[in-house]
Every structure is written in C-alpha cells, then in structure tokens.
Scaffold this motif. Structure first.
Motif, PDB file in Angstrom:
ATOM      1  N   CYS A   1     -11.162  47.683 -17.318  1.00 35.09           N
ATOM      2  CA  CYS A   1      -9.790  48.137 -17.025  1.00 35.09           C
ATOM      3  C   CYS A   1      -9.705  48.749 -15.631  1.00 35.09           C
ATOM      4  O   CYS A   1      -8.731  48.521 -14.902  1.00 35.09           O
ATOM      5  CB  CYS A   1      -9.350  49.147 -18.083  1.00 35.09           C
ATOM      6  SG  CYS A   1      -7.659  49.743 -17.887  1.00 35.09           S
ATOM      7  N   VAL A   2     -10.724  49.505 -15.247  1.00 39.53           N
ATOM      8  CA  VAL A   2     -10.727  50.116 -13.918  1.00 39.53           C
ATOM      9  C   VAL A   2     -10.803  49.046 -12.834  1.00 39.53           C
ATOM     10  O   VAL A   2     -10.106  49.106 -11.812  1.00 39.53           O
ATOM     11  CB  VAL A   2     -11.895  51.110 -13.802  1.00 39.53           C
ATOM     12  CG1 VAL A   2     -12.055  51.585 -12.363  1.00 39.53           C
ATOM     13  CG2 VAL A   2     -11.673  52.295 -14.724  1.00 39.53           C
ATOM     14  N   THR A   3     -11.623  48.047 -13.047  1.00 33.87           N
ATOM     15  CA  THR A   3     -11.765  46.979 -12.050  1.00 33.87           C
ATOM     16  C   THR A   3     -10.459  46.211 -11.873  1.00 33.87           C
ATOM     17  O   THR A   3     -10.031  45.924 -10.748  1.00 33.87           O
ATOM     18  CB  THR A   3     -12.885  46.023 -12.475  1.00 33.87           C
ATOM     19  OG1 THR A   3     -14.104  46.764 -12.650  1.00 33.87           O
ATOM     20  CG2 THR A   3     -13.097  44.943 -11.432  1.00 33.87           C
ATOM     21  N   GLU A   4      -9.806  45.890 -12.986  1.00 34.53           N
ATOM     22  CA  GLU A   4      -8.545  45.159 -12.909  1.00 34.53           C
ATOM     23  C   GLU A   4      -7.447  46.005 -12.247  1.00 34.53           C
ATOM     24  O   GLU A   4      -6.653  45.490 -11.447  1.00 34.53           O
ATOM     25  CB  GLU A   4      -8.113  44.737 -14.310  1.00 34.53           C
ATOM     26  CG  GLU A   4      -9.023  43.684 -14.939  1.00 34.53           C
ATOM     27  CD  GLU A   4      -8.603  43.359 -16.359  1.00 34.53           C
ATOM     28  OE1 GLU A   4      -7.695  44.069 -16.874  1.00 34.53           O
ATOM     29  OE2 GLU A   4      -9.170  42.421 -16.956  1.00 34.53           O
ATOM     30  N   SER A   5      -7.406  47.273 -12.562  1.00 31.23           N
ATOM     31  CA  SER A   5      -6.387  48.145 -11.970  1.00 31.23           C
ATOM     32  C   SER A   5      -6.599  48.309 -10.473  1.00 31.23           C
ATOM     33  O   SER A   5      -5.634  48.341  -9.692  1.00 31.23           O
ATOM     34  CB  SER A   5      -6.414  49.516 -12.651  1.00 31.23           C
ATOM     35  OG  SER A   5      -6.123  49.401 -14.032  1.00 31.23           O
ATOM     36  N   MET A   6      -7.854  48.388 -10.062  1.00 29.92           N
ATOM     37  CA  MET A   6      -8.136  48.512  -8.636  1.00 29.92           C
ATOM     38  C   MET A   6      -7.729  47.245  -7.890  1.00 29.92           C
ATOM     39  O   MET A   6      -7.157  47.312  -6.785  1.00 29.92           O
ATOM     40  CB  MET A   6      -9.619  48.812  -8.422  1.00 29.92           C
ATOM     41  CG  MET A   6      -9.998  49.080  -6.975  1.00 29.92           C
ATOM     42  SD  MET A   6     -11.711  49.600  -6.801  1.00 29.92           S
ATOM     43  CE  MET A   6     -11.652  51.182  -7.641  1.00 29.92           C
ATOM     44  N   ALA A   7      -7.993  46.096  -8.491  1.00 29.08           N
ATOM     45  CA  ALA A   7      -7.593  44.836  -7.857  1.00 29.08           C
ATOM     46  C   ALA A   7      -6.069  44.735  -7.776  1.00 29.08           C
ATOM     47  O   ALA A   7      -5.514  44.272  -6.763  1.00 29.08           O
ATOM     48  CB  ALA A   7      -8.168  43.662  -8.643  1.00 29.08           C
ATOM     49  N   TRP A   8      -5.390  45.172  -8.825  1.00 28.39           N
ATOM     50  CA  TRP A   8      -3.916  45.146  -8.819  1.00 28.39           C
ATOM     51  C   TRP A   8      -3.363  46.040  -7.716  1.00 28.39           C
ATOM     52  O   TRP A   8      -2.436  45.653  -6.991  1.00 28.39           O
ATOM     53  CB  TRP A   8      -3.411  45.610 -10.182  1.00 28.39           C
ATOM     54  CG  TRP A   8      -1.916  45.665 -10.296  1.00 28.39           C
ATOM     55  CD1 TRP A   8      -1.083  44.659 -10.657  1.00 28.39           C
ATOM     56  CD2 TRP A   8      -1.084  46.803 -10.034  1.00 28.39           C
ATOM     57  NE1 TRP A   8       0.221  45.083 -10.646  1.00 28.39           N
ATOM     58  CE2 TRP A   8       0.251  46.406 -10.265  1.00 28.39           C
ATOM     59  CE3 TRP A   8      -1.324  48.107  -9.635  1.00 28.39           C
ATOM     60  CZ2 TRP A   8       1.332  47.270 -10.101  1.00 28.39           C
ATOM     61  CZ3 TRP A   8      -0.251  48.966  -9.475  1.00 28.39           C
ATOM     62  CH2 TRP A   8       1.054  48.556  -9.707  1.00 28.39           C
ATOM     63  N   MET A   9      -3.921  47.226  -7.561  1.00 30.99           N
ATOM     64  CA  MET A   9      -3.447  48.147  -6.532  1.00 30.99           C
ATOM     65  C   MET A   9      -3.671  47.581  -5.134  1.00 30.99           C
ATOM     66  O   MET A   9      -2.780  47.644  -4.271  1.00 30.99           O
ATOM     67  CB  MET A   9      -4.155  49.495  -6.677  1.00 30.99           C
ATOM     68  CG  MET A   9      -3.668  50.546  -5.687  1.00 30.99           C
ATOM     69  SD  MET A   9      -4.538  52.121  -5.830  1.00 30.99           S
ATOM     70  CE  MET A   9      -6.144  51.655  -5.188  1.00 30.99           C
ATOM     71  N   ASN A  10      -4.830  46.985  -4.895  1.00 30.79           N
ATOM     72  CA  ASN A  10      -5.112  46.431  -3.569  1.00 30.79           C
ATOM     73  C   ASN A  10      -4.184  45.264  -3.244  1.00 30.79           C
ATOM     74  O   ASN A  10      -3.701  45.139  -2.102  1.00 30.79           O
ATOM     75  CB  ASN A  10      -6.568  45.987  -3.492  1.00 30.79           C
ATOM     76  CG  ASN A  10      -7.531  47.162  -3.559  1.00 30.79           C
ATOM     77  OD1 ASN A  10      -7.189  48.276  -3.150  1.00 30.79           O
ATOM     78  ND2 ASN A  10      -8.729  46.927  -4.084  1.00 30.79           N
ATOM     79  N   ASN A  11      -3.903  44.427  -4.235  1.00 27.37           N
ATOM     80  CA  ASN A  11      -3.007  43.287  -3.996  1.00 27.37           C
ATOM     81  C   ASN A  11      -1.589  43.756  -3.673  1.00 27.37           C
ATOM     82  O   ASN A  11      -0.939  43.227  -2.756  1.00 27.37           O
ATOM     83  CB  ASN A  11      -2.989  42.373  -5.221  1.00 27.37           C
ATOM     84  CG  ASN A  11      -4.312  41.652  -5.417  1.00 27.37           C
ATOM     85  OD1 ASN A  11      -5.058  41.429  -4.452  1.00 27.37           O
ATOM     86  ND2 ASN A  11      -4.621  41.278  -6.659  1.00 27.37           N
ATOM     87  N   LYS A  12      -1.100  44.749  -4.414  1.00 26.43           N
ATOM     88  CA  LYS A  12       0.257  45.242  -4.180  1.00 26.43           C
ATOM     89  C   LYS A  12       0.371  45.940  -2.832  1.00 26.43           C
ATOM     90  O   LYS A  12       1.374  45.786  -2.118  1.00 26.43           O
ATOM     91  CB  LYS A  12       0.670  46.196  -5.301  1.00 26.43           C
ATOM     92  CG  LYS A  12       0.772  45.542  -6.674  1.00 26.43           C
ATOM     93  CD  LYS A  12       1.823  44.444  -6.690  1.00 26.43           C
ATOM     94  CE  LYS A  12       1.954  43.807  -8.062  1.00 26.43           C
ATOM     95  NZ  LYS A  12       2.963  42.715  -8.093  1.00 26.43           N
ATOM     96  N   MET A  13      -0.644  46.686  -2.474  1.00 27.71           N
ATOM     97  CA  MET A  13      -0.601  47.380  -1.189  1.00 27.71           C
ATOM     98  C   MET A  13      -0.635  46.391  -0.030  1.00 27.71           C
ATOM     99  O   MET A  13       0.079  46.564   0.974  1.00 27.71           O
ATOM    100  CB  MET A  13      -1.773  48.363  -1.091  1.00 27.71           C
ATOM    101  CG  MET A  13      -1.673  49.538  -2.058  1.00 27.71           C
ATOM    102  SD  MET A  13      -3.065  50.686  -1.941  1.00 27.71           S
ATOM    103  CE  MET A  13      -2.795  51.364  -0.310  1.00 27.71           C
ATOM    104  N   ASN A  14      -1.425  45.344  -0.150  1.00 28.09           N
ATOM    105  CA  ASN A  14      -1.482  44.334   0.907  1.00 28.09           C
ATOM    106  C   ASN A  14      -0.166  43.572   1.021  1.00 28.09           C
ATOM    107  O   ASN A  14       0.317  43.294   2.132  1.00 28.09           O
ATOM    108  CB  ASN A  14      -2.632  43.363   0.639  1.00 28.09           C
ATOM    109  CG  ASN A  14      -3.992  44.024   0.768  1.00 28.09           C
ATOM    110  OD1 ASN A  14      -4.145  45.005   1.508  1.00 28.09           O
ATOM    111  ND2 ASN A  14      -4.984  43.514   0.044  1.00 28.09           N
ATOM    112  N   ALA A  15       0.426  43.232  -0.124  1.00 26.72           N
ATOM    113  CA  ALA A  15       1.695  42.503  -0.096  1.00 26.72           C
ATOM    114  C   ALA A  15       2.821  43.372   0.470  1.00 26.72           C
ATOM    115  O   ALA A  15       3.681  42.884   1.222  1.00 26.72           O
ATOM    116  CB  ALA A  15       2.050  42.026  -1.501  1.00 26.72           C
ATOM    117  N   GLN A  16       2.811  44.644   0.133  1.00 31.25           N
ATOM    118  CA  GLN A  16       3.856  45.537   0.631  1.00 31.25           C
ATOM    119  C   GLN A  16       3.731  45.764   2.128  1.00 31.25           C
ATOM    120  O   GLN A  16       4.735  45.894   2.840  1.00 31.25           O
ATOM    121  CB  GLN A  16       3.788  46.879  -0.111  1.00 31.25           C
ATOM    122  CG  GLN A  16       4.877  47.865   0.276  1.00 31.25           C
ATOM    123  CD  GLN A  16       6.266  47.357  -0.055  1.00 31.25           C
ATOM    124  OE1 GLN A  16       6.479  46.753  -1.107  1.00 31.25           O
ATOM    125  NE2 GLN A  16       7.215  47.581   0.846  1.00 31.25           N
TER     126      GLN A  16
END
Length: 364
Positions: free
Chosen positions: A275-290
């Motif tokens: 869960c931690v790994t998936e959440s970290m990947a989600w955060m990095n993707n959203k920050m890069n897209a934003q």
C-alpha cells in the motif's frame, strides 16, 4: 380617530343680549395627548372710572391643573374683542367729550370680567373591536411590506458588493489564476452589471438580483477553485509524504527484526508495504502531472483527492502497526502448591516423646 369630547358648560349670552366671547386654552403634552385646560367667559360691564379694569373669578373646579410641556392656546375672537373694546372706548370717549362739552357730566367706562367655565371631558379610551382588528391587519401588512423591501434591498446590495469585491480581487489574488481572455470577459460582465444596477436594475424584484448574482458566481467559481487548490495542495502533499515516510520506517524496522514488531504477521506487513509503494507512486505521478500544467488551468488532482488517499493509507497501515502483542501466561510456582493440612514432621516427633498418663507439671 377623535381624541375625545370636551364640553364647555355655563355659556350664557351677555346681559344686553349679544353673543358672549369664550376664551379656550388647549394643550398637547409630550406624549401627544390633547386636552382642554381652561375656558373662560368674557363679560362686559358698564361703569364709571378712570381706567378700564379686568376682573377674573377663577372657579374651584379648574384650579390645580398640571402644567403640560407643550401648550397650544386657541383664543376665539380674542383679538377682535380687544379691537372692539378699543373701538367702544373710542366711541364712548367721543360721546363722553360731547356730553362733557354739552352737559359737563362724567364719561362712562366699560369693565371686562372673566369668568372661568367648567369643562366636561369625555375621553375615548378604547377602540371598537372592528377598528382594532383593522389596525392589526394594517400593521401586519406594513410589517410584511417592510420585510419584502428589506429583502429586495439586501439582494441588490449583495450584487453591488460582489461586483466591487470581485473587481478588486481580479486585480489582486485572482489575477494569475485567470487567462487574459477570461479576464477581459469578466471585466465586461462586471461593468455591465454595475451600469445595470444604476439604470434598469434600480427597482427590480428580488429574484432578478439573485439571478444576476448567480450568473457572476458561476463564471468566477473555477477561478476561485484554482486559487484555493493552489494554496492548499502543497500542504496536503506534505502531509501525505509524512505518512509515507512513517510507514516506510515501520517496514524497515520489521525487516531488521525489531522486538517491537516481531509479533506481527508477515502477510500483514507485506500488505502495508504494498500500500505504501502504490501510494508513493500515485503521489509522484500526480505531482509530475500537475507541474506540467499552467496555473490558469484546472488541476489534475484536488486537495480532496489527496486527503482521501491519506485516509486510505491510514485505514490499511494503522491497524497493523498498532496491533498489540499477545499476552503470555506465566507458569505457576511449584513451591506454592501442595500445602499440608496435617502436622509437620517436627510436630509428630514431639508427640512421640510425650508418654501416656503423664500429667503436666504445675508451676507456682
């Protein structure tokens, strides 16, 4: 509505049959109550003397009246009476001079006597029920009308205040969150609304003002959301990052055989790590897209989405981390069990040394 009925009594004609002159004093107090305070009868009497005299005989029933703050005096034909007295005096003076010249007698004088008259007051203290009901209904209608007028004025003022406030923010905090085309369009809308308020919109129903305000808010809502998201998004990502670091530290401690977590199930720890790994990947993707979007564009991730991700992470990880250790029961002590109920070996030996039939020695 009549204030009451006031009747002046004992008004009689003059001795010579002429109409009597009545002087009336009326007053209105500070509460707006009307009253007749005094009435007097002017009576003319013929007599001889050097000067004209005015006598007054006050009556007992009109004495002791309280002085009111506001006084209004109505003098019925008082001025005409004075003029008539002067004319009578002049005429009598002329005739007296003629008599003096002809007969040499004394000239007659006129005495004016003031007599107080009783006043009977019949004040109206109670309104008829029909009149009272009509007044209550009229008051209710007036209150309702005042309320409606206030609501209309408030709706109109709300539009005016919103126009001024938005125009100020458009040149301030909202300036970098709106495109040039939208800024020009919004400026024209504000100018048109302001001109409309002072022309055709001067006197409009409440609903019309509310529709104008809603139209402006719908256009400005995306700008306000971009401003709010830009201000709050960094703090939300920071909070998510702290949670991820905390849970990663837990996984690392478990892998290092920390005694605080040896009681945990490896499968549960694997679930936390996933869960931690998936959440970290989600955060990095959203920050890069934003970061690739302009500030005038709608965000790809909202603060509400980040808060939901934090809650999801806590629901998975916190139950595992906070799982208590199992309690271990200690074995019972061997020395504490098997208590003897009979005599001890020492007591048995002492019992054998005592011979039967021996009496205890008495000691004085």
């Amino acid at each position: 509505m009549l204030p009451g009925c006031f009747s002046v009594q004992n008004v009689v004609p003059q001795p010579d049959g002429d109409s009597s002159k009545v002087k009336v004093k009326v007053r209105v107090n500070i509460h707006g109550i009307f009253s007749v305070s005094n009435a007097s009868l002017i009576e003319k009497q013929k007599g001889e003397g050097e000067d004209m005299q005015i006598e007054s005989e006050p009556m007992a029933q009109n004495e002791g009246r309280e002085e009111e703050q506001t006084k209004m005096q109505v003098d019925h034909e008082g001025q005409s009476l004075g003029d008539q007295q002067n004319e009578d005096s002049t005429k009598e003076g002329v005739s007296g001079e003629k008599q003096d010249q002809s007969a040499g007698g004394s000239k007659p004088k006129v005495k004016v006597k003031s007599l107080d008259l009783p006043i009977v007051a019949n004040n109206i203290r109670q309104l008829d029920s029909d009149v009272l009901i009509n007044f209550v209904e009229l008051e209710r209608q007036m209150i309702s009308q005042d309320k409606l007028v206030k609501e209309v004025n408030d709706a109109k003022n709300a539009v005016e205040e919103y126009v001024y406030d938005l125009r100020e923010k458009l040149c301030g905090i909202y300036q970098k969150y709106i495109s040039k085309e939208d800024s020009i369009r919004l400026t024209l809308m504000l100018d048109d609304t302001e001109n409309w308020l002072y022309e055709d919109g001067e006197d409009q129903p409440k609903q019309v003002y509310e529709e104008k305000l809603d139209a402006l808010k719908r256009f400005v809502q995306p700008i306000q959301e971009r401003h709010r998201e830009t201000e709050n998004r960094p703090r939300a990502f920071e909070e998510l990052g702290k949670k991820l670091q905390l849970y990663l530290k837990f996984v690392d401690s478990y892998k290092k055989k920390d005694v605080s977590f040896v009681h945990l199930n490896p499968e549960d720890v694997s679930t936390v790590e996933k869960c931690v790994t998936e959440s970290m990947a989600w955060m990095n993707n959203k920050m890069n897209a934003q970061s690739k979007l302009a500030i005038t564009q709608d965000p790809v991730v909202k603060v509400a989405d980040i808060i939901a991700k934090i809650q999801e992470l806590e629901d998975v990880c916190d139950p595992v981390i906070n799982k208590p250790k199992p309690t271990v029961e200690e074995p019972p002590d061997v020395n504490d069990c098997g208590a003897h109920n009979g005599p001890t070996p020492k007591q048995e030996a002492e019992g054998k040394d005592t011979k039967p039939g021996m009496k205890e020695m008495e000691v004085d």
